[in-house]
Design an enzyme around this catalytic site. Structure first.
Site, PDB file in Angstrom:
ATOM      1  N   LYS A  71     -30.585 -13.496   5.879  1.00 27.46           N
ATOM      2  CA  LYS A  71     -31.726 -14.286   6.689  1.00 27.46           C
ATOM      3  C   LYS A  71     -31.453 -14.071   8.208  1.00 27.46           C
ATOM      4  O   LYS A  71     -32.521 -13.929   8.967  1.00 27.46           O
ATOM      5  CB  LYS A  71     -31.497 -15.489   6.231  1.00 27.46           C
ATOM      6  CG  LYS A  71     -32.336 -16.624   7.084  1.00 27.46           C
ATOM      7  CD  LYS A  71     -31.682 -18.159   6.639  1.00 27.46           C
ATOM      8  CE  LYS A  71     -30.436 -18.517   7.538  1.00 27.46           C
ATOM      9  NZ  LYS A  71     -30.167 -19.782   7.553  1.00 27.46           N
ATOM     10  N   THR A  72     -30.187 -14.327   8.673  1.00 29.92           N
ATOM     11  CA  THR A  72     -30.265 -14.283  10.027  1.00 29.92           C
ATOM     12  C   THR A  72     -30.403 -12.775  10.673  1.00 29.92           C
ATOM     13  O   THR A  72     -30.964 -12.611  11.940  1.00 29.92           O
ATOM     14  CB  THR A  72     -28.446 -14.628  10.553  1.00 29.92           C
ATOM     15  OG1 THR A  72     -28.198 -15.680   9.648  1.00 29.92           O
ATOM     16  CG2 THR A  72     -28.662 -14.726  12.008  1.00 29.92           C
ATOM     17  N   ASP A 260     -35.878 -21.748  11.999  1.00 32.44           N
ATOM     18  CA  ASP A 260     -34.630 -21.213  11.140  1.00 32.44           C
ATOM     19  C   ASP A 260     -34.414 -22.475  10.053  1.00 32.44           C
ATOM     20  O   ASP A 260     -34.548 -23.290  10.886  1.00 32.44           O
ATOM     21  CB  ASP A 260     -33.327 -20.888  11.965  1.00 32.44           C
ATOM     22  CG  ASP A 260     -32.173 -20.476  10.934  1.00 32.44           C
ATOM     23  OD1 ASP A 260     -32.410 -19.990   9.888  1.00 32.44           O
ATOM     24  OD2 ASP A 260     -30.998 -20.340  11.373  1.00 32.44           O
ATOM     25  N   GLU A 261     -34.049 -22.187   9.071  1.00 31.58           N
ATOM     26  CA  GLU A 261     -33.569 -23.544   8.052  1.00 31.58           C
ATOM     27  C   GLU A 261     -34.721 -24.404   8.012  1.00 31.58           C
ATOM     28  O   GLU A 261     -34.676 -25.751   8.130  1.00 31.58           O
ATOM     29  CB  GLU A 261     -32.432 -24.311   8.448  1.00 31.58           C
ATOM     30  CG  GLU A 261     -31.259 -23.585   8.684  1.00 31.58           C
ATOM     31  CD  GLU A 261     -30.124 -23.155   7.428  1.00 31.58           C
ATOM     32  OE1 GLU A 261     -30.955 -23.525   6.300  1.00 31.58           O
ATOM     33  OE2 GLU A 261     -29.266 -22.598   7.603  1.00 31.58           O
ATOM     34  N   GLN A 330     -31.834 -24.532  -0.872  1.00 28.47           N
ATOM     35  CA  GLN A 330     -30.749 -25.154   0.040  1.00 28.47           C
ATOM     36  C   GLN A 330     -30.940 -26.344   0.974  1.00 28.47           C
ATOM     37  O   GLN A 330     -30.241 -26.476   1.743  1.00 28.47           O
ATOM     38  CB  GLN A 330     -30.027 -24.076   1.091  1.00 28.47           C
ATOM     39  CG  GLN A 330     -29.637 -22.927   0.021  1.00 28.47           C
ATOM     40  CD  GLN A 330     -28.828 -21.899   0.906  1.00 28.47           C
ATOM     41  OE1 GLN A 330     -27.790 -22.006   1.351  1.00 28.47           O
ATOM     42  NE2 GLN A 330     -29.385 -20.645   0.897  1.00 28.47           N
ATOM     43  N   ARG A 678     -21.526 -19.742  -2.039  1.00 25.63           N
ATOM     44  CA  ARG A 678     -20.710 -19.621  -0.758  1.00 25.63           C
ATOM     45  C   ARG A 678     -19.542 -18.424  -1.259  1.00 25.63           C
ATOM     46  O   ARG A 678     -19.130 -17.956  -0.296  1.00 25.63           O
ATOM     47  CB  ARG A 678     -19.790 -20.816  -0.303  1.00 25.63           C
ATOM     48  CG  ARG A 678     -20.771 -21.988  -0.025  1.00 25.63           C
ATOM     49  CD  ARG A 678     -21.800 -21.441   1.438  1.00 25.63           C
ATOM     50  NE  ARG A 678     -22.921 -21.401   0.412  1.00 25.63           N
ATOM     51  CZ  ARG A 678     -23.884 -20.783   1.112  1.00 25.63           C
ATOM     52  NH1 ARG A 678     -23.728 -20.175   2.145  1.00 25.63           N
ATOM     53  NH2 ARG A 678     -25.136 -20.596   0.663  1.00 25.63           N
TER      54      ARG A 678
END
Length: 879
Positions: A71-72, A260-261, A330, A678
């Site tokens: 994503k980043t 983002d997010e 998420q 994670r």
DNA sequence: CACAAGAAGCTTTTT
DNA sequence: GCTTCTTGTG
């Protein structure tokens, strides 16, 4: 045009022209474009979906990026791509994140991509709040503020509200300031002003004075020239609405917006984004076809400024080039106002949106992914993604599920497992324990201290929230801004100078009456004869101090000044003379504070940073296991992850179920999903049969989430497996059916209803597992830990105020061994129990025992084998 | 003003 | 049960 002062070059493109000196990647990209057909460097190694997400620069785009799908990288590369292809100047890009950490990381990566030297023309990149500040400083007067307004933190806010509640003549006991602060926050998160809140909400607080208080609060903030966190979003929204010309400037300015997010945005953030992203189109919504330049027909003439720029610039202005990246799976912050709906509704909000799914996971093994995907599939109302990986290594472990007797044994077993990994040359830095609730951390800390295992706790009260830091900052704040009454009040009497409540009230009243800041009022009072000699002398000193420091602000370097202030105020001495255990640590923290100031240009610059970034930046100094909550683990990854406490009531948390119902459960499930994803290689999930909850031992049943894991990817450890040799103290038999953790969970039955036969076949058959003898052994060892094996091992608390506090105080708390007399004295019960002290009873898990004390329905029982426990009477039967 | 007893919490947390 | 904040007493 209001709000733009000359000295703030707003349209700074001419100076920031990237084409003038393309460097780094831009240069290479351009070379690549003109030269060969091959993709520029920065696009190498990306998968097709990622490339699509990067290269679909025009129109609204939603990137659904599953955990570990890069994503980043997509976000940063997208920005680099926009720049490299000359679609926009850096200053025409707005990129928003939620946390400072994310912003920092993006900044770094972009810097890397476009060449470190180009910091000058960096995009507007930051958190919603930091960008909010930037906006608000420019247009402060439109919100009734001055551009040097200060930002209050929650502590200040609560104190301020308390004052207001008292001023209203309300009982601050019955109407806690904290509660109102939360209400305010909720309102502001929804973008609601005092006149917009629901009548019911307004009435529900302070004898119907909610609205009045809200108004009074905003007024007070204005006189203090301050903002709370909510205002940083709320004010810009209101300015945009009330002053369309201001909004239009930003429409012209920002050609590309990235978020983002996105799943974590709340209503206010959503409104803020919409205002910036949606250009007024006279009733027409931008559609996919809207990609063609059709501004002219919209009846909205291109502004003169635009025509001065390139053709392309004019074209892209008509479009909503917003790209939101997020993962609906998420979304775990619903409880603080985030609206998953924002992401689910994206294509309706922005018609013609391109939706791109990133489903190729680069992080985890197939087993871990399989487990996570299967679990999250139990949620309704999601976009639906299926993560996949090419990874297929038969060596990969399945997801392990383990059972333990109680939380102490859970900690012990995880400690053992960590040491085992360590022996296989795994780094502690690559391992993490992710808990649902912070109280779970304690057991691990206790255990790791006895083991001498390095750990670090992440989260909790942050550096800047520590008492000594807040005190020091209050001194600095008053020096930087004499009008900061809240800060002044905090430290007038620090260190103790004999300025009691009465004197402070007097200062307050004088300040009010004369409409001057409290510091000035104090100075005035000190020269008058309205005070008794003692407080008068004290006040005079305080006033003189601040006067001196304020003068020095212009001349002295700020770090030096800061040191002087702490010395001269007697603050450092106060802690030097304090012989409590924390004092040395506090002094150390003060030193650290001064050190961290060096990076900033001035005291004011530092204070602004502190207000917005409530975290201490710390590097991983040494090898240590991380312990943190699942919430704070979002965005991180570890080779090996331990997830303890998978029991009904804890995870999913009872309150989430009670208050959130179905959606509450789904959020818990997403949290579980976050936890699972994670892990890169090894994943261990744990549950226990007995947990100490609010001081009571409760039988627990395994989490329903365990049942939602697919058998193919899960390995249920049986008793002998990881521990070997520990038998069931109650003789095996029916309970130790040899399949510790058969996988049918009876959670459908009532919670805690696992007495008797229905317990069988559930995960809670833990007798067969780690064993009771261990629990016995624990007891002796638990006693040992009181004199701590602390030497030689380090405990690192990131963002914790107190370093290992309270371990010595375990004397009375060793496994519920409380002094009997106390309990008997308290046993005047409201709900009389059917038992009497001395009765012989049987407990499903602890066996037989005698009642030692009764407190309502809580029994203290001396069990023959399990020792003394406190249990609810419903769990035992007379023998 | 300092200390001690009493009362209320007690999921997650950024900015 | 434990911890933290507030209130009450010397």
């Amino acid at each position: 045009m209001s709000g733009f002062s000359e000295d703030m070059p707003f349209f700074d493109e001419p100076n920031a022209r990237p084409a003038a000196a393309p460097s780094g990647i831009a240069a290479r990209a351009m070379a690549a474009r003109s030269g060969q057909n091959s993709a520029p460097d920065y696009l190498r190694g990306l998968n097709p979906e990622q490339r699509l997400a990067i290269e679909t620069t025009e129109g609204p785009v939603l990137v659904l990026a599953g955990a570990g799908t890069g994503k980043t990288r997509v976000l940063t590369t997208r920005i680099a791509h926009i720049l490299a292809t000359g679609r926009a100047f850096p200053s025409q890009i707005l990129a928003v994140t939620f946390t400072n950490k994310a912003a920092r990381e993006m900044k770094q990566r972009i810097g890397h991509l476009i060449g470190e030297g180009n910091v000058e023309g960096m995009p507007w990149l930051g958190t919603f709040h930091s960008i909010g500040v930037k906006l608000l400083r420019r247009h402060a007067e439109l919100a009734g503020l001055k551009s040097d307004f200060t930002i209050l933190d929650t502590d200040d806010v609560v104190r301020l509200i308390k004052q207001l509640i008292q001023a209203e003549g309300l009982d601050d006991k019955r109407w806690p300031a904290k509660t109102f602060a939360q209400m305010l926050d909720n309102w502001k998160n929804k973008g609601l002003g005092p006149d917009e809140i629901a009548e019911g909400d307004a009435r529900s607080f302070g004898n119907g004075k909610g609205r009045q208080l809200y108004k009074a609060y905003q007024e007070r903030l204005q006189t203090l020239n301050s903002c709370d966190f909510g205002d940083l979003l709320y004010h810009p929204i209101r300015i945009f609405r009330a002053y369309p010309d201001v909004l239009k400037e930003y429409h012209r300015k920002f050609k590309y917006i990235l978020v983002d997010e996105y799943q974590d945005t709340n209503t206010a953030q959503y409104m803020w984004l919409r205002l910036l992203a949606q250009r007024p189109q006279a009733g027409r919504s931008p559609s996919a076809e809207g990609r063609k330049p059709d501004r002219a027909s919209a009846g909205q003439a291109a502004p003169a400024e635009a025509s001065e720029r390139s053709e392309r610039a004019a074209v892209s202005e008509t479009k909503v080039n917003i790209c939101c990246v997020g993962d609906d799976d998420q979304s775990i912050y619903g409880w603080r106002g985030a609206e998953v709906d924002n992401i689910l509704r994206f294509d309706k909000d922005f018609p013609g949106a391109t939706i791109i799914r990133l489903e190729r996971n680069y992080r985890s093994t197939a087993h871990i992914l399989g487990a996570a995907s299967h679990l999250i599939a139990h949620n309704e109302g999601r976009f639906g993604k299926t993560l996949f990986t090419d990874r297929d290594d038969p060596e990969d472990d399945k997801v392990h599920v383990h059972a333990a007797w109680d939380s102490e044994e859970e900690a012990r077993a995880i400690g053992d497992a960590i040491e085992a990994y360590q022996r296989q040359k795994h780094n502690l830095n690559d391992m993490a324990i992710l808990v649902r609730a912070s109280f779970q951390m304690r057991a691990f800390e206790d255990r790791f201290i006895t083991l001498g295992l390095n750990y670090r706790v992440i989260g909790g009260p942050r550096f800047y929230e520590r008492l000594e830091i807040r005190d020091a900052l209050a001194f600095f704040r008053v020096v930087a801004n004499g009008g900061d009454d809240l800060a002044f009040e905090r430290i007038v009497n620090v260190p103790k100078r004999g300025l009691g409540e009465a004197t402070i009230r007097q200062i307050h009243d004088t300040a009010r009456a004369m409409r001057i800041p409290m510091l000035e009022a104090a100075a005035t009072l000190a020269e008058s004869d309205e005070l008794k000699p003692k407080p008068r002398a004290a006040l005079r000193e305080v006033a003189a101090n601040f006067e001196r420091w304020q003068k020095a602000l212009e001349t002295k370097p700020h770090t030096e000044l800061a040191e002087t202030i702490l010395e001269e105020s007697g603050y450092t001495d106060m802690w030097k003379n304090d012989r409590s255990a924390e004092a040395p640590g506090r002094l150390e923290n003060l030193k650290e504070l001064i050190r961290s100031m060096e990076e900033y240009e001035s005291l004011r610059a530092f204070l602004e940073h502190v207000a917005l970034v409530m975290e201490a930046e710390q590097g991983e100094s040494q090898d240590a296991v991380s312990i943190m909550t699942l919430h704070s683990a979002k965005g991180l990854e570890f080779e090996t992850v331990f997830l303890p406490g998978w029991e009904e009531g804890l995870f999913p948390h009872q309150r989430a179920l009670d208050e959130g119902g179905r959606s509450g459960l789904e959020e818990e499930r997403r949290l579980a999903y976050v936890g699972l994803t994670r892990a890169k290689k090894n994943l261990h999930i744990w549950f226990v049969s007995n947990r100490l909850i609010h001081g009571l031992w409760q039988s627990t049943i395994p989490s329903r989430f365990l049942d939602e894991l697919p058998e193919t990817h899960v390995d249920v450890a049986d008793g002998g497996n990881s521990y070997g040799g520990y038998g069931n103290p109650y003789g095996g038999g029916a309970f130790a059916s040899g399949r510790a953790g058969g996988r049918q969970n009876p959670y459908g039955a009532s919670r805690f209803d696992n007495i008797g036969a229905n317990d069988q076949g559930s995960f809670s058959n833990t007798y067969a597992t780690p064993g009771w003898q261990r629990a016995q052994a624990n007891r002796t060892e638990a006693t040992d830990r009181n004199w701590g094996t602390r030497s030689g091992h380090q405990v690192e608390r990131i963002g914790y105020g107190e370093t290992d506090s309270g371990y010595g105080a375990g004397r009375t708390s060793v496994k519920g061994r409380t002094i009997e007399g106390e309990l008997i004295a308290k046993s005047v019960a409201d709900t009389p129990s059917a038992f009497n002290v001395g009765d012989r009873v049987f407990h499903q898990k602890f066996g037989n025992g005698n009642i030692a004390a009764i407190d309502g329905n809580k029994l203290t029982i001396d069990f023959d084998k399990a020792g003394q426990k406190r249990v609810l009477d419903g769990f035992v039967a007379p023998v």
